[in-house]
Design an enzyme around this catalytic site. Structure first.
Site, short mmCIF file in Angstrom:
data_model
loop_
_atom_site.label_atom_id
_atom_site.label_comp_id
_atom_site.label_asym_id
_atom_site.label_seq_id
_atom_site.Cartn_x
_atom_site.Cartn_y
_atom_site.Cartn_z
N LYS A 90 0.74 -1.11 0.01
CA LYS A 90 -0.02 -0.06 0.07
C LYS A 90 0.80 1.24 0.05
CE LYS A 90 -3.46 2.06 2.78
NZ LYS A 90 -4.65 1.81 3.93
N GLU A 137 10.16 -4.56 4.36
CA GLU A 137 10.67 -6.03 4.28
C GLU A 137 10.16 -6.13 2.76
OE1 GLU A 137 8.95 -4.89 6.74
OE2 GLU A 137 8.67 -6.47 8.45
N GLY A 163 -5.02 -2.54 5.40
CA GLY A 163 -4.22 -3.80 5.01
C GLY A 163 -4.89 -5.12 5.21
N ARG A 164 -5.49 -5.25 6.24
CA ARG A 164 -5.76 -6.48 6.68
C ARG A 164 -7.51 -6.74 5.88
NH1 ARG A 164 -4.92 -3.30 10.72
NH2 ARG A 164 -6.70 -2.67 12.15
N GLU A 220 -5.20 -7.90 14.95
CA GLU A 220 -4.57 -6.42 14.65
C GLU A 220 -5.73 -5.44 14.89
OE1 GLU A 220 -1.02 -5.62 11.78
OE2 GLU A 220 -2.79 -5.41 10.94
N HIS A 256 -4.55 -34.46 16.54
CA HIS A 256 -3.39 -35.41 16.92
C HIS A 256 -2.18 -34.47 17.74
CE1 HIS A 256 -5.11 -38.65 14.91
NE2 HIS A 256 -5.49 -37.75 13.97
N LYS A 273 7.72 -1.03 13.26
CA LYS A 273 8.37 -0.70 12.07
C LYS A 273 9.43 0.52 12.37
CE LYS A 273 4.75 -1.48 8.79
NZ LYS A 273 3.82 -1.06 7.70
C1 G6Q Z 1 -2.52 -4.23 8.06
C2 G6Q Z 1 -1.22 -3.65 8.77
C3 G6Q Z 1 -0.13 -4.16 8.19
C4 G6Q Z 1 0.29 -3.58 6.68
C5 G6Q Z 1 1.79 -4.19 6.31
C6 G6Q Z 1 2.09 -3.80 4.86
O1 G6Q Z 1 -3.62 -3.74 8.29
O2 G6Q Z 1 -1.45 -2.34 8.30
O3 G6Q Z 1 -0.19 -5.68 8.30
O4 G6Q Z 1 -0.65 -4.31 5.68
O5 G6Q Z 1 2.63 -3.68 7.30
O6 G6Q Z 1 2.14 -2.40 4.57
P1 G6Q Z 1 2.30 -2.12 3.09
O7 G6Q Z 1 1.16 -2.70 2.12
O8 G6Q Z 1 2.13 -0.81 3.03
O9 G6Q Z 1 3.54 -2.55 2.59
#
Ligand code: G6Q
Length: 541
Positions: free
Chosen positions: A211, A217, A271-272, A357, A388, A508
């Site tokens: 986003k 990462e 994001g989620r 989250e 199991h 972060k």
């Molecule tokens: C989701 C969070 C988090 C996010 C990641 C990736 O609700 O905000 O999991 O999706 O940190 O972020 P970017 O899409 O900006 O790389």
């Protein structure tokens, strides 16, 4: 905006106080509740968007349910839901609308928010995605040397990884098998290295899904992938082998991806909550544009159900209220998600982010600390595998764990009678967890008296049984939307902000500070424990 009244402390509502009293009073066990009322299963089973939810194995009486519904009224859940659906800025701390429901609206249902018709913007992106996905599937989109694409590597993390990775496994039966999909998320160099072992540069397409297009990462892995490609095919190959999913066109262009090959979304998609936005590009390439539309239709059907079904039979509302009852009033700390479907292997991990989250918060929207329990810990594994390993604790451990058991009636891969075996196990676990096994029942099997106590199952473990006929794109969308809205209901009841993630943001930031110290060789000046750990790492690396 929310009224002051709704912002106020939920513990002061009459329903909350009544629920606290009901939870404290000695109640009937699930077994007693089930045996006392032959109508219980019928009255506590409801359906919507092809999902059937059976709450009869929960520790709820008629009065508890009535009072939970009253609590939903007192907390104005319906009004808050309408605020969300119409683009009110309910993400208060980031001053944003929360409009993932707009991602799945049909093209002929305009929705104007802050002056823009978001439906038409969503459908513009969907059309571009469809064109691209079909050209990759059909072979019209080729790599720089003219080869067909046979490997897709999605590089993203958190919300830009877990949804697509979960959907990839869930919808494998509906996917194009001539393309291999890889999901690289971890900054651990092993993740990318191992994924690339299976890929040929000339046939590999990278989707950089971020986003913000700034996440450490993802950007680190994307640059490493770029070097891998350029080494094999040269700089000019980048445009045929990299596409982006992002809201940040400037950063995408800086990376060297043609913004013609960037698929956008909006700051009102968390994001989620983004697997049904362009973050789902890999899903669309796997299942095709029609399959993706079915996924969106499933999401939308559950949205419609949530928006219109009567409270007494509204699946997300009931599920959210029962989650609040279990967590806050019965003190149950964790919920195990137990899908009896191998295709749902990644579903617990996906829900972990969605639920924890969103509702892992200890401050109310008005800034006051909560003095009651909020978000439960979610975890799980598919059955029968989990049986199991950790189910022992579910049956006889000292902690009570609530379970969501998910049954898929029809297998996409019928092999002799294996599907019957799978479902028999799911139903057996639902029965034993909720009803238990008494000393009399154990003794009646001929068990010697000394062994009886070891074989008694306390039972009274709450179970929600979710059943779908098939696991196809539609039902996957409906299932995810069910949990999304259940999470929303819980957040409204608790009065917390379900749509920010300040804990994630801080992680972060702190990591960046430590990284600079690790790399510039200066003496660390954090806290004693961190400084010592940095010293140890430097000596060992
Ligand atoms: C989701 C969070 C988090 C996010 C990641 C990736 O609700 O905000 O999991 O999706 O940190 O972020 P970017 O899409 O900006 O790389």
């Amino acid at each position: 905006m929310r009224s002051d009244e709704a912002l106020a402390d939920p513990t002061q509502t009459p329903a909350w106080q009544r629920l606290a009293a009901l939870a404290a009073a000695p109640g009937k066990t699930i077994r007693e509740l089930l045996d006392a009322d032959p109508d219980r299963v019928r009255s506590l089973t409801h359906s919507g968007a092809r999902v059937h939810l059976d709450l009869s194995r929960q520790r709820i009486t008629d009065e508890v349910l009535r009072t939970l519904l009253q609590l939903a009224d007192e907390r104005e859940v319906a009004a808050r839901r309408d605020d969300m659906f119409t683009g009110v800025h309910i993400n208060v701390t980031e001053d944003r609308a929360v409009l993932h429901t707009a991602l799945r609206r049909p093209a002929d249902a305009p929705l104007v928010v802050d002056g823009d018709d978001v439906t038409s913007e969503v459908h513009d992106v969907l059309s571009r995605m469809a064109h691209f996905a079909e050209s990759v599937r059909g072979g019209a989109w080729r790599g720089a040397t003219g080869e067909r694409i046979t490997s897709i590597v999605n590089i993203g993390i958190g919300g830009s990884d877990l949804g697509p990775a979960m959907a990839h496994v869930a919808l494998e039966a509906f996917s194009d098998r001539s393309i291999a999909f890889h999901f690289v998320s971890n900054v651990d160099p092993t993740d990318l290295t191992e994924a690339l072992r299976a890929c040929k540069p000339a046939e590999t397409l990278f989707i950089v899904a971020s986003k913000t297009f700034t996440t450490l990462e993802t950007m680190t892995n994307a640059h490493a992938a770029r070097r891998w490609l350029v080494e094999a095919l040269g700089e000019t190959a980048v445009e045929r082998h990299f596409v982006a999913v992002s809201t940040n066109a400037e950063k995408v262009a800086e990376f060297g991806i043609d913004t013609e090959n960037m698929f956008g979304f909006w700051d009102w998609v968390g994001g989620r909550y983004s697997m049904d936005s362009s973050i789902g590009l890999s899903t669309m390439i796997a299942v095709g544009a029609d399959g993706f539309r079915q996924l969106l239709d499933g999401f939308h059907a559950m949205d419609e159900h949530f928006a219109t079904a009567a409270a007494e039979e509204n699946l997300p509302l009931l599920m959210g209220l029962v989650a609040v009852w279990n967590r806050t009033f019965l003190g149950i700390q964790t919920t195990a998600v137990l899908p009896y479907s191998q295709y749902l292997a990644r579903f617990p991990a996906y829900l972990q982010q969605l639920t924890m989250e969103s509702n892992g918060k200890c401050v109310r929207l008005d800034g006051a600390p909560v003095d009651y329990e909020t978000g439960a810990i979610f975890w799980g594994e598919p059955g029968t595998n989990g049986q199991h390993s950790f189910y022992q604790l579910l049956h006889q451990g000292t902690s009570t764990v609530a379970s969501d058991i998910i049954v898929v009636a029809r297998s996409e891969n019928p092999l002799t009678d294996q599907q019957d075996m799978l479902v028999a196990n799911a139903l057996a676990q639902a029965a034993v967890l909720s009803r238990g096994r008494t000393a009399e029942e154990v003794a009646a099997d001929g068990t010697p008296a000394w062994l009886v106590p070891h074989k008694v199952m306390p039972g009274n473990r709450p179970v929600s049984l979710l059943t779908v006929e098939r696991l196809d794109p539609f039902t996957l969308g409906a299932l995810v939307a069910l949990y999304e809205h259940s999470v929303f209901v819980q957040g409204v009841i608790w009065g917390i902000g379900s749509f920010d993630q300040w804990g994630v943001e801080l992680g972060k930031k702190v990591a960046m500070g430590i990284l600079h110290t690790l790399q510039d060789g200066t003496s660390p000046a954090f806290d004693a424990a961190t400084d010592a750990s940095i010293g140890l790492y430097r000596r060992m690396r």
